[in-house]
Design a protein around this motif. Structure first.
Motif, PDB file in Angstrom:
ATOM      1  N   ALA A 244       0.764  -1.246  -0.157  1.00 19.02           N
ATOM      2  CA  ALA A 244       0.068  -0.208  -0.207  1.00 19.02           C
ATOM      3  C   ALA A 244       0.658   1.227  -0.219  1.00 19.02           C
ATOM      4  O   ALA A 244       0.729   2.239  -0.555  1.00 19.02           O
ATOM      5  CB  ALA A 244      -0.826  -0.088   1.078  1.00 19.02           C
ATOM      6  N   LEU A 245       2.055   1.418   1.099  1.00 17.43           N
ATOM      7  CA  LEU A 245       2.772   2.265   0.703  1.00 17.43           C
ATOM      8  C   LEU A 245       3.775   2.619  -0.599  1.00 17.43           C
ATOM      9  O   LEU A 245       3.380   3.706  -1.089  1.00 17.43           O
ATOM     10  CB  LEU A 245       4.241   2.443   1.635  1.00 17.43           C
ATOM     11  CG  LEU A 245       3.330   2.465   3.971  1.00 17.43           C
ATOM     12  CD1 LEU A 245       4.378   1.807   4.328  1.00 17.43           C
ATOM     13  CD2 LEU A 245       2.989   3.123   3.769  1.00 17.43           C
ATOM     14  N   PHE A 246       3.701   1.316  -1.375  1.00 18.40           N
ATOM     15  CA  PHE A 246       4.192   1.369  -2.387  1.00 18.40           C
ATOM     16  C   PHE A 246       3.287   2.198  -3.287  1.00 18.40           C
ATOM     17  O   PHE A 246       4.153   3.156  -3.673  1.00 18.40           O
ATOM     18  CB  PHE A 246       5.172  -0.180  -3.017  1.00 18.40           C
ATOM     19  CG  PHE A 246       5.103  -0.157  -4.203  1.00 18.40           C
ATOM     20  CD1 PHE A 246       6.260  -0.270  -4.414  1.00 18.40           C
ATOM     21  CD2 PHE A 246       4.341  -0.324  -5.402  1.00 18.40           C
ATOM     22  CE1 PHE A 246       7.261  -0.055  -6.010  1.00 18.40           C
ATOM     23  CE2 PHE A 246       5.078  -0.490  -6.410  1.00 18.40           C
ATOM     24  CZ  PHE A 246       6.125  -0.137  -7.170  1.00 18.40           C
ATOM     25  N   SER A 247       2.223   1.573  -3.704  1.00 14.34           N
ATOM     26  CA  SER A 247       1.360   2.582  -4.511  1.00 14.34           C
ATOM     27  C   SER A 247       1.339   3.465  -4.251  1.00 14.34           C
ATOM     28  O   SER A 247       1.302   4.459  -5.102  1.00 14.34           O
ATOM     29  CB  SER A 247       0.262   1.593  -3.918  1.00 14.34           C
ATOM     30  OG  SER A 247       0.297  -0.192  -4.267  1.00 14.34           O
ATOM     31  N   LEU A 248       0.511   4.318  -2.897  1.00 12.63           N
ATOM     32  CA  LEU A 248       0.607   5.564  -2.782  1.00 12.63           C
ATOM     33  C   LEU A 248       2.125   5.987  -3.015  1.00 12.63           C
ATOM     34  O   LEU A 248       1.735   7.921  -3.457  1.00 12.63           O
ATOM     35  CB  LEU A 248       0.502   5.688  -1.217  1.00 12.63           C
ATOM     36  CG  LEU A 248      -0.808   5.420  -1.244  1.00 12.63           C
ATOM     37  CD1 LEU A 248      -1.032   5.561   0.674  1.00 12.63           C
ATOM     38  CD2 LEU A 248      -1.909   6.057  -1.178  1.00 12.63           C
ATOM     39  N   THR A 298       6.411  -7.752 -13.554  1.00 12.70           N
ATOM     40  CA  THR A 298       5.699  -8.264 -12.743  1.00 12.70           C
ATOM     41  C   THR A 298       5.748  -8.460 -10.972  1.00 12.70           C
ATOM     42  O   THR A 298       4.574  -8.311 -10.867  1.00 12.70           O
ATOM     43  CB  THR A 298       5.698 -10.542 -13.039  1.00 12.70           C
ATOM     44  OG1 THR A 298       7.229 -10.333 -12.130  1.00 12.70           O
ATOM     45  CG2 THR A 298       5.892 -10.537 -14.019  1.00 12.70           C
ATOM     46  N   SER A 299       6.614  -7.293 -10.262  1.00 15.15           N
ATOM     47  CA  SER A 299       6.793  -7.203  -9.148  1.00 15.15           C
ATOM     48  C   SER A 299       6.242  -5.995  -8.916  1.00 15.15           C
ATOM     49  O   SER A 299       5.988  -5.908  -8.245  1.00 15.15           O
ATOM     50  CB  SER A 299       8.831  -6.763  -9.363  1.00 15.15           C
ATOM     51  OG  SER A 299       9.117  -8.487  -9.316  1.00 15.15           O
ATOM     52  N   PHE A 300       6.002  -5.120 -10.014  1.00 12.77           N
ATOM     53  CA  PHE A 300       5.398  -3.516 -10.071  1.00 12.77           C
ATOM     54  C   PHE A 300       4.153  -3.957  -9.981  1.00 12.77           C
ATOM     55  O   PHE A 300       3.884  -3.742  -8.638  1.00 12.77           O
ATOM     56  CB  PHE A 300       5.624  -2.973 -11.262  1.00 12.77           C
ATOM     57  CG  PHE A 300       5.539  -1.115 -11.398  1.00 12.77           C
ATOM     58  CD1 PHE A 300       4.887  -0.288 -10.482  1.00 12.77           C
ATOM     59  CD2 PHE A 300       3.682  -1.155 -11.769  1.00 12.77           C
ATOM     60  CE1 PHE A 300       4.138   0.527 -11.040  1.00 12.77           C
ATOM     61  CE2 PHE A 300       3.149  -0.178 -12.298  1.00 12.77           C
ATOM     62  CZ  PHE A 300       3.654   0.921 -11.362  1.00 12.77           C
ATOM     63  N   THR A 301       3.562  -4.628 -11.170  1.00  6.07           N
ATOM     64  CA  THR A 301       1.808  -5.167 -10.881  1.00  6.07           C
ATOM     65  C   THR A 301       1.626  -6.228  -9.858  1.00  6.07           C
ATOM     66  O   THR A 301       1.013  -5.172  -9.150  1.00  6.07           O
ATOM     67  CB  THR A 301       2.010  -6.191 -12.035  1.00  6.07           C
ATOM     68  OG1 THR A 301       2.284  -5.171 -13.177  1.00  6.07           O
ATOM     69  CG2 THR A 301       0.606  -6.969 -11.898  1.00  6.07           C
ATOM     70  N   GLN A 302       2.084  -6.423  -8.946  1.00  9.49           N
ATOM     71  CA  GLN A 302       2.135  -7.131  -8.080  1.00  9.49           C
ATOM     72  C   GLN A 302       1.640  -6.252  -6.589  1.00  9.49           C
ATOM     73  O   GLN A 302       0.784  -7.059  -5.855  1.00  9.49           O
ATOM     74  CB  GLN A 302       3.522  -8.756  -7.565  1.00  9.49           C
ATOM     75  CG  GLN A 302       2.864  -9.098  -6.124  1.00  9.49           C
ATOM     76  CD  GLN A 302       3.539 -10.099  -5.409  1.00  9.49           C
ATOM     77  OE1 GLN A 302       4.339 -10.416  -6.986  1.00  9.49           O
ATOM     78  NE2 GLN A 302       4.276 -10.363  -4.371  1.00  9.49           N
ATOM     79  N   LEU A 303       2.961  -5.440  -6.728  1.00  5.57           N
ATOM     80  CA  LEU A 303       2.903  -4.748  -5.466  1.00  5.57           C
ATOM     81  C   LEU A 303       1.850  -3.644  -5.671  1.00  5.57           C
ATOM     82  O   LEU A 303       0.820  -3.027  -4.879  1.00  5.57           O
ATOM     83  CB  LEU A 303       4.388  -3.131  -5.041  1.00  5.57           C
ATOM     84  CG  LEU A 303       5.440  -5.096  -4.843  1.00  5.57           C
ATOM     85  CD1 LEU A 303       6.760  -3.782  -4.576  1.00  5.57           C
ATOM     86  CD2 LEU A 303       5.740  -5.542  -3.269  1.00  5.57           C
TER      87      LEU A 303
END
Length: 326
Positions: A244-248, A298-303
């Motif tokens: 969530a912090l990564f997405s924000l 894929t790592s970006f998509t996952q997070l």
């Protein structure tokens, strides 16, 4: 000899179940039965299952759609084994899987267990990249069955075994989707049963075949973490906030292009270093440069997907709490 019951819930995936059943015919340890539970599928796999009647001790059941958790319960209720083993329908099982499990349990008795997942050389590039991102320390903290992991091990239902006594005591899954396997593992643990990882009992997990499908799956996983929070408040750890912090942070970084150019440059360096580490780690582990490059995506998509699902369900939880319906 222990007798094992393999429980496989299936929903609209007849093309996957054949590969799984073929791999079960190749097991060196033969003392097991297979129960395929068709969960209200429109695309049934009955004919495929029946074609294995002369190679496996197999039973096929069709039921109304209730989700994977309750479909596993349906199988548990009909199983005859000393242990019940759950596989996802998109798994392929190495020939020595049951031999490894049986030998391990002989020397280290467990009431519930799980193992890791890996990718086969025959998997597509994107399947290998997804497998990497789902098992990497840099994305999951190693919590999905690896030897190196953060926190205590809890089996996941793509590769999970329980004793008959565990089912008789717990009655199986009490939720059918959204972190149902973690809720079940926690309840097994709280009931006092001995649980552990069998490191060599791996399965080859094909997972999703496109970034779009992968995004939907991980969005659902993020929602599931908050669904688990409804049952166990103390199970939400700082690690689970990372997506969530990564997405924000990523959203804020994109928005900073126009208003905070310096911050955008700093963010570019931070994200660049992080994904460079992922690229290097994936390259070392997979030894394929195409997989390593795609592992960044894929790592970006996952997070990002997990984080967005986490925040969506958190918002739903807060709204329900404020309305008195949680």
């Amino acid at each position: 000899m222990k007798f094992y019951s393999v429980i496989i819930p299936v929903f609209n995936r007849p093309e996957e179940i054949k590969e799984l059943l073929v791999s079960l015919t190749e097991q060196t340890y033969k003392h097991f039965e297979v129960l395929v539970i068709e969960d209200g599928s429109e695309r049934k796999c009955e004919e495929i299952c029946l074609s294995f009647n002369d190679q496996l001790n197999i039973q096929y059941f069709y039921k109304e759609n209730t989700g994977q958790g309750f479909s596993r319960n349906y199988g548990f209720e009909r199983a005859k084994g000393d242990y019940f083993i759950v596989f996802d329908s998109d798994c392929i099982i190495p020939p020595n899987y049951f031999q490894i499990v049986d030998t391990f349990l002989l020397h280290t008795p467990l009431d519930a267990f799980g193992g890791p997942d890996a990718a086969l050389d025959s998997f597509t590039t994107i399947q290998k990249a997804i497998s990497y991102s789902m098992t990497s320390f840099f994305t999951t903290g190693g919590i999905r069955g690896g030897k190196l992991q953060v926190g205590k091990f809890r089996p996941r239902s793509f590769n999970m075994g329980i004793s008959k006594a565990v089912f008789e005591n717990t009655k199986g899954y009490i939720i059918t989707r959204m972190a149902e396997d973690l809720e079940f593992s926690i309840r097994i643990e709280q009931a006092g049963f001995k649980m552990g990882l069998i490191p060599d009992a791996k399965v080859y997990h094909k997972r999703r075949t496109s970034l779009k499908q992968f995004y939907k799956q991980l969005f659902f996983f993020g929602r599931g973490r908050i669904n688990l929070f409804r049952f166990y408040k103390n199970e939400l750890k700082p690690l689970h906030l990372f997506p969530a912090l990564f997405s924000l942070a990523f959203i804020f970084w994109i928005l900073s292009i126009l208003i905070l150019p310096l911050l955008f440059k700093i963010g570019a360096i931070v994200f660049g270093l992080y994904f460079t580490l992922i690229f290097i780690d994936s390259l070392i582990k997979t030894k394929e440069i195409k997989v390593a490059i795609l592992s960044i995506a894929t790592s970006f998509t996952q997070l990002f997907a997990y984080g967005m699902g986490f925040m969506k369900e958190s918002t739903n939880y807060i709204l329900r709490s404020n309305s008195g319906n949680s």
